[in-house]
Design a protein around this motif. Structure first.
Motif, short mmCIF file in Angstrom:
data_model
loop_
_atom_site.label_atom_id
_atom_site.label_comp_id
_atom_site.label_asym_id
_atom_site.label_seq_id
_atom_site.Cartn_x
_atom_site.Cartn_y
_atom_site.Cartn_z
N ILE A 140 0.81 -1.24 -0.02
CA ILE A 140 -0.06 0.12 -0.01
C ILE A 140 0.89 1.16 -0.02
CG2 ILE A 140 -1.82 1.11 1.23
CD1 ILE A 140 -3.04 -1.38 2.22
N ARG A 141 1.92 1.35 0.63
CA ARG A 141 2.80 2.31 0.74
C ARG A 141 3.58 2.42 -0.51
NH1 ARG A 141 7.84 1.61 4.56
NH2 ARG A 141 8.39 0.33 3.14
N GLU A 142 3.68 1.47 -1.36
CA GLU A 142 4.30 1.55 -2.71
C GLU A 142 2.95 2.18 -3.66
OE1 GLU A 142 7.81 0.76 -3.91
OE2 GLU A 142 7.53 1.38 -1.74
N GLN A 143 1.71 2.01 -3.49
CA GLN A 143 0.63 2.45 -4.20
C GLN A 143 0.73 4.01 -3.90
OE1 GLN A 143 -2.66 0.09 -3.20
NE2 GLN A 143 -1.99 -1.76 -4.27
N HIS A 144 0.76 4.32 -2.68
CA HIS A 144 0.56 5.50 -2.30
C HIS A 144 1.68 6.61 -3.17
CE1 HIS A 144 -2.01 5.25 1.63
NE2 HIS A 144 -2.70 4.95 0.59
N LYS A 145 3.02 5.95 -3.12
CA LYS A 145 4.10 6.68 -3.62
C LYS A 145 3.97 6.96 -5.01
CE LYS A 145 8.18 5.05 -2.58
NZ LYS A 145 9.58 4.28 -2.86
N GLY A 146 3.13 5.58 -5.71
CA GLY A 146 3.01 5.89 -7.10
C GLY A 146 2.04 6.91 -7.30
N GLU A 147 0.86 7.05 -6.47
CA GLU A 147 -0.35 7.92 -6.76
C GLU A 147 0.23 9.47 -6.64
OE1 GLU A 147 -4.54 6.40 -5.47
OE2 GLU A 147 -2.97 5.58 -4.21
N ALA A 148 1.37 9.38 -5.85
CA ALA A 148 1.84 10.97 -5.34
C ALA A 148 2.77 11.25 -6.66
CB ALA A 148 2.64 10.88 -4.26
N TYR A 149 3.55 10.35 -7.22
CA TYR A 149 4.22 10.68 -8.50
C TYR A 149 3.34 10.78 -9.64
CZ TYR A 149 8.97 9.26 -6.68
OH TYR A 149 10.14 9.36 -6.06
#
Length: 318
Positions: A140-149
């Motif tokens: 989920i942390r990786e998904q959040h990072k992807g959404e922020a990028y």
């Protein structure tokens, strides 16, 4: 007089004594501060939704510096068909001034979106360095990072589209000396958008469940990445970028087209196979206030005003 004199001396001593009391200076804040949050996964969820919510301000109808709808038409040929009294200054240029409200508002919202994404990316990086993560699930942390990028890259892509050169801010602004960054040169803004969208395409999920429709996916990032690469090719004359764009487009999960082209503009066919990134803008009847700008998706916002903009009758304004 002596009594008054002594009373004043006593009061002065008490005042000085209390002023020097460290306990009276060490006061607790009245509400939560940043130090109290980002220690649970839900805090990151909320910060991310705050970044998405900034998209709402691109559609505000009655904002302090005017709505944005005419500005959206700038890349096309429909500007003079709006109901706002004919050609806009940014269409004919001869009367364009730096203080133009449309330009200022678009600029401000784009950088607020970028900054909220930067804050989230900073906090995720800090969490990655901790022994105990706030996330219950690292994916989920990786998904959040992807959404922020994705959101930051999308913001930079918009800035490139309208201004060409503008500051490339990839960090959280914390100090006074950071608030007036220099503008970019050449295609730096577009290059940063491409870098962010490339990162996003690697980190985002392929799809979301029904309760999360509208959040960015790999296809969202690859669609914008391909488009950004084509823009770069057109600008630089480097035709090899077309093959990179095609590679990005080929990674789009569903490439099917709708049978009726008009479905792409129909309220009854939203989120169809041709829609790679579609902001969910539904609003309950009677709940909308087009004069408010409050980063809100569902309570009171300015979403349903977009249709009303193209009909000047007052009954459509709400």
């Amino acid at each position: 007089m002596k009594a008054l004199k002594y009373s004043l001396i006593v009061l002065l001593v008490m005042f000085i004594s209390n002023a020097c009391d460290e306990d009276s200076l060490d006061l607790q804040p009245l509400g939560d501060t940043e130090a109290d949050i980002f220690d649970e996964q839900v805090d990151f969820d909320r910060a991310l939704m705050g970044a998405y919510a900034k998209i709402a301000d691109f559609f505000v109808y009655g904002g302090a510096n005017g709505d944005h709808h005419s500005f959206f038409l700038l890349p096309g040929d429909d500007l003079t068909t709006t109901n706002s009294g004919g050609p806009q200054p940014f269409e004919i240029f001869s009367t364009l001034q730096p203080g133009n409200g449309y330009l200022n508002r678009q600029w401000d919202v784009a950088y607020l979106l970028v900054n909220r994404s930067n804050v989230l990316l900073e906090k995720i990086a800090e969490d990655e360095g901790k022994e105990e993560s706030a996330y219950s699930n690292a994916s989920i942390r990786e998904q959040h990072k992807g959404e922020a990028y994705f959101l930051r890259g999308w913001g930079f892509f918009l800035l490139w589209n309208y201004w060409g050169t503008a500051p490339v801010v990839t960090y959280r602004i914390n100090t006074q000396d950071q608030i007036n960054p220099e503008s970019s040169d050449g295609i730096e803004l577009l290059d940063q958008a491409i870098e962010d969208l490339t990162q996003a395409a690697q980190l985002l999920p392929s799809s979301w469940d029904a309760t999360n429709i509208g959040r960015a996916t790999k296809s969202s990032a690859n669609g914008y990445l391909g488009k950004a690469l084509i823009f770069k090719s057109n600008w630089t004359g480097d035709n090899s970028l077309y093959s990179q764009a095609i590679t990005a487009f080929d990674k789009i999960t569903d490439k099917s087209l709708v049978e009726d082209y008009n479905d792409n503009f129909s309220i009854n066919a939203e989120n169809n196979s041709e829609s790679l990134f579609e902001t969910q803008a539904g609003q309950a009847s009677g709940s909308d206030n087009v004069w408010l700008q409050n980063d809100d998706f569902s309570v009171v916002g300015s979403w349903s005003s977009y249709y009303g903009y193209f009909n000047g009758h007052w009954s459509f304004w709400g």
